[in-house]
Design a protein around this motif. Structure first.
Motif, short mmCIF file in Angstrom:
data_model
loop_
_atom_site.label_atom_id
_atom_site.label_comp_id
_atom_site.label_asym_id
_atom_site.label_seq_id
_atom_site.Cartn_x
_atom_site.Cartn_y
_atom_site.Cartn_z
N GLU A 63 12.44 -5.25 -2.42
CA GLU A 63 12.60 -3.85 -2.43
C GLU A 63 13.70 -3.64 -1.13
N GLN B 111 10.46 -8.65 -9.08
CA GLN B 111 11.53 -8.18 -9.97
C GLN B 111 12.88 -8.93 -10.06
N GLU C 146 3.47 8.82 -8.39
CA GLU C 146 4.33 7.95 -8.66
C GLU C 146 3.38 6.87 -9.40
O1 4AD Z 1 8.54 1.77 -6.84
P1 4AD Z 1 8.03 0.32 -6.45
O2 4AD Z 1 8.15 -0.10 -4.93
O3 4AD Z 1 8.96 -0.66 -7.51
C1 4AD Z 1 9.39 -1.98 -7.42
O4 4AD Z 1 8.51 -2.64 -6.57
C2 4AD Z 1 10.28 -2.25 -8.12
N1 4AD Z 1 10.78 -3.71 -7.80
C3 4AD Z 1 9.70 -2.33 -9.66
C4 4AD Z 1 10.54 -2.88 -10.60
O5 4AD Z 1 11.61 -2.20 -11.05
N2 4AD Z 1 10.23 -4.00 -11.24
O6 4AD Z 1 6.78 -0.07 -6.96
C5 4AD Z 1 6.25 -0.12 -8.42
C6 4AD Z 1 4.84 0.39 -8.42
C7 4AD Z 1 4.91 1.99 -7.91
O7 4AD Z 1 5.35 2.99 -8.72
C8 4AD Z 1 3.19 2.01 -7.70
O8 4AD Z 1 2.45 2.23 -8.81
C9 4AD Z 1 2.99 0.64 -7.26
O9 4AD Z 1 4.14 -0.22 -7.80
N3 4AD Z 1 2.75 0.47 -5.87
C10 4AD Z 1 1.60 0.31 -5.23
N4 4AD Z 1 0.33 0.64 -5.66
C11 4AD Z 1 -0.70 0.25 -4.64
N5 4AD Z 1 -0.38 0.21 -3.27
C12 4AD Z 1 0.89 0.08 -2.76
N6 4AD Z 1 1.15 -0.06 -1.66
C13 4AD Z 1 2.00 0.38 -3.70
N7 4AD Z 1 3.22 0.45 -3.59
C14 4AD Z 1 3.78 0.44 -4.87
#
Ligand code: 4AD
Ligand code: MG
Length: 466
Positions: free
Chosen positions: A168, A213, A389
């Motif tokens: 990320e 990812q 989200e």
């Molecule tokens: O939006 P994020 O950071 O996206 C990614 O990691 C991309 N690489 C995904 C991709 O396109 N393959 O995280 C994706 C999702 C978020 O929308 C949220 O639902 C969850 O992961 N998430 C968490 N859930 C619990 N605790 C946290 N600290 C989280 N951070 C993200």
């Protein structure tokens, strides 16, 4: 020997003599001539009512041990139950107590206990109806996710947990090392005096993955449609109801998919797994509707029956700016929308899930494809009521020069990402994917409002018990 579970006994096709049930006593009550115990083995929400009658044996010596929490085996006859709400009951003939339980000390009492208290006894809270139901739903949800992808031509892949790539680019990686950091003085140093990770086990500094990812992209550009389902880790010190330091993520990645295809998939996926769990776990969901979130069933219908709103960031700003007085962080074009804004859009304005796309590149991850306007990217978030989200998504930047330029602008070490850039050098295609937070999906499905209560042993700031 493997015996039928209580779930199986309750679904028996007829009465049965010589039935055996094992489990934990929920409650016991005695009348003058009969005693009744509720026996639960975790296989379903329902307990099996066990009836102790003097006609079937002398239970006077064993009855005092049949207290809440005791582990027992009961042999007897499964017979049609005269009581309402249960098809069968077990007429006990023999009782074996595996493990007793001191009712004075057992922390799981029948009276309502708070979620906060139960977190302190997370090793015992699965014995409560609510947490057992949560864990059964969690299992069904995982299964529904695998089923969805399997039925839609995806290959299940495993991406590494140790990785040198901060997928990320947000600097939230936990460092993982074989060095003994309690003995700093003994660590190998570079000339500049910094810890020399080239001497560490992997020959470089690595961490725990924040997302599969990047490796997923490599696999999608060979296999077409893949998904990961694994643990991810973030060292963000966010003490909120929706953040964990360790959470499970489902990340599909699809070659030849553009953002619109990605959105279609994300919407169909969320609806489909929601329907699947509703069909598989009616009784457990009813428990959540009764004791946790009275509006649960309507909320789930809202997910399955409504078309998700597709909203460009610029249009979201037009909706939010006029009501800025409600928000702690005031919205203007360019601001990274926070949970309060997301929740206003889904809960107050549209009253249904929203797919928010085309956000400004300044608040987007480096890999998101730049739009022709040069200002926004082809990223997308799925926002749902109560949580905000739940999915982060994007079409990936597949143009080598644009991606390299963007990484330089962000001062990333481009050399470290050569393998990722190779995917743009050799047979690059448009491709897209998303990440669903499994625990957030659990919050959506169960109505449970704190992420600490949708996973058996949560890992959150200041807390890593068990
Ligand atoms: O939006 P994020 O950071 O996206 C990614 O990691 C991309 N690489 C995904 C991709 O396109 N393959 O995280 C994706 C999702 C978020 O929308 C949220 O639902 C969850 O992961 N998430 C968490 N859930 C619990 N605790 C946290 N600290 C989280 N951070 C993200
Ligand atoms: Mg995100």
């Amino acid at each position: 020997m493997a015996l039928p579970t209580i779930r199986e006994l309750l679904n028996s096709s007829g009465p049965k003599t010589g039935a055996v049930a094992r489990g934990w006593i929920k409650t016991r009550r005695d009348s003058k001539i009969l005693s009744f115990a509720e026996l639960n083995d975790g296989s379903c929400r329902e307990s099996l009512q066990v009836v102790f009658s003097a006609e079937n044996g002398d239970f006077s010596a064993v009855l005092p041990s049949l207290v809440t929490g005791a582990a027992v085996e009961i042999r007897g006859d499964l017979v049609a139950s005269p009581a309402a709400g249960q098809k069968y009951e077990l007429q006990a003939r023999q009782v074996k107590v595996y493990g007793g339980c001191d009712p004075e000390k057992y922390p799981i009492q029948k009276k309502k206990t708070s979620d906060e208290f139960l977190r302190t006894v997370a090793h015992l809270r699965p014995r409560t109806n609510k947490y057992a139901a949560m864990l059964r739903v969690r299992s069904e949800l995982a299964y529904a996710i695998h089923t969805y992808f399997r039925n839609n031509g995806f290959t299940y892949v495993h991406t590494p947990i140790f990785t040198a790539s901060d997928a990320e680019g947000a600097g939230q990686m936990f460092t993982a090392t074989s060095f003994d950091l309690t003995r700093l003085a003994g660590l190998p140093r570079t000339e500049a005096g910094e810890i020399d990770f080239s001497k560490d086990l992997f020959g470089k500094k690595v961490g725990l993955t924040v997302s599969g990812q990047m490796e997923g992209e490599a696999l999608a550009l060979a296999l077409g449609k893949i998904y990961t389902f694994g643990p991810t880790f973030r060292a963000e010190n966010s003490n909120t109801y929706r953040h964990c330091a360790e959470f499970w993520q489902i990340e599909p990645e699809m070659a030849f998919y553009e953002l619109e295809d990605d959105m279609d998939l994300a919407e169909d996926f969320i609806k489909s797994i929601t329907r699947d769990v509703m069909a598989k776990c009616p009784s457990d969901l009813e428990l959540f509707a009764k004791y946790v979130e009275p509006t649960l069933m309507d909320n789930l219908k809202n997910i399955t029956d409504n078309k998700f709103e597709r909203l460009a960031y610029t249009d979201a700003v037009k909706i939010l700016e006029p009501v800025n007085d409600r928000f702690e962080v005031k919205v203007s074009w360019g601001v990274d929308l926070a949970s309060e804004h997301e929740r206003f859009l889904v809960e107050q304005h549209f009253k249904k899930p929203v797919m928010l796309f085309n956000k400004p590149k300044e608040v987007a991850a480096f890999y998101m494809k730049l739009n022709d306007d040069g200002k926004t990217v082809r990223g997308m978030d799925v926002l749902v009521p109560r949580i905000g989200e739940i999915i982060g998504a994007s079409e990936r930047e597949n143009r080598l020069d644009v991606l390299e330029g963007r990484m330089r602008d962000l001062k990333m070490k481009v050399d470290d990402y050569q393998w990722f850039l190779d995917l743009r050098r050799f047979g690059s295609v448009p491709h897209s994917g998303f990440g669903l937070g499994f625990e957030r999906m659990m919050m959506l499905i169960t109505g449970i409002s704190n992420i600490r209560d949708v996973t058996a042993f949560p890992r959150v700031p200041g807390y890593a018990e068990f």
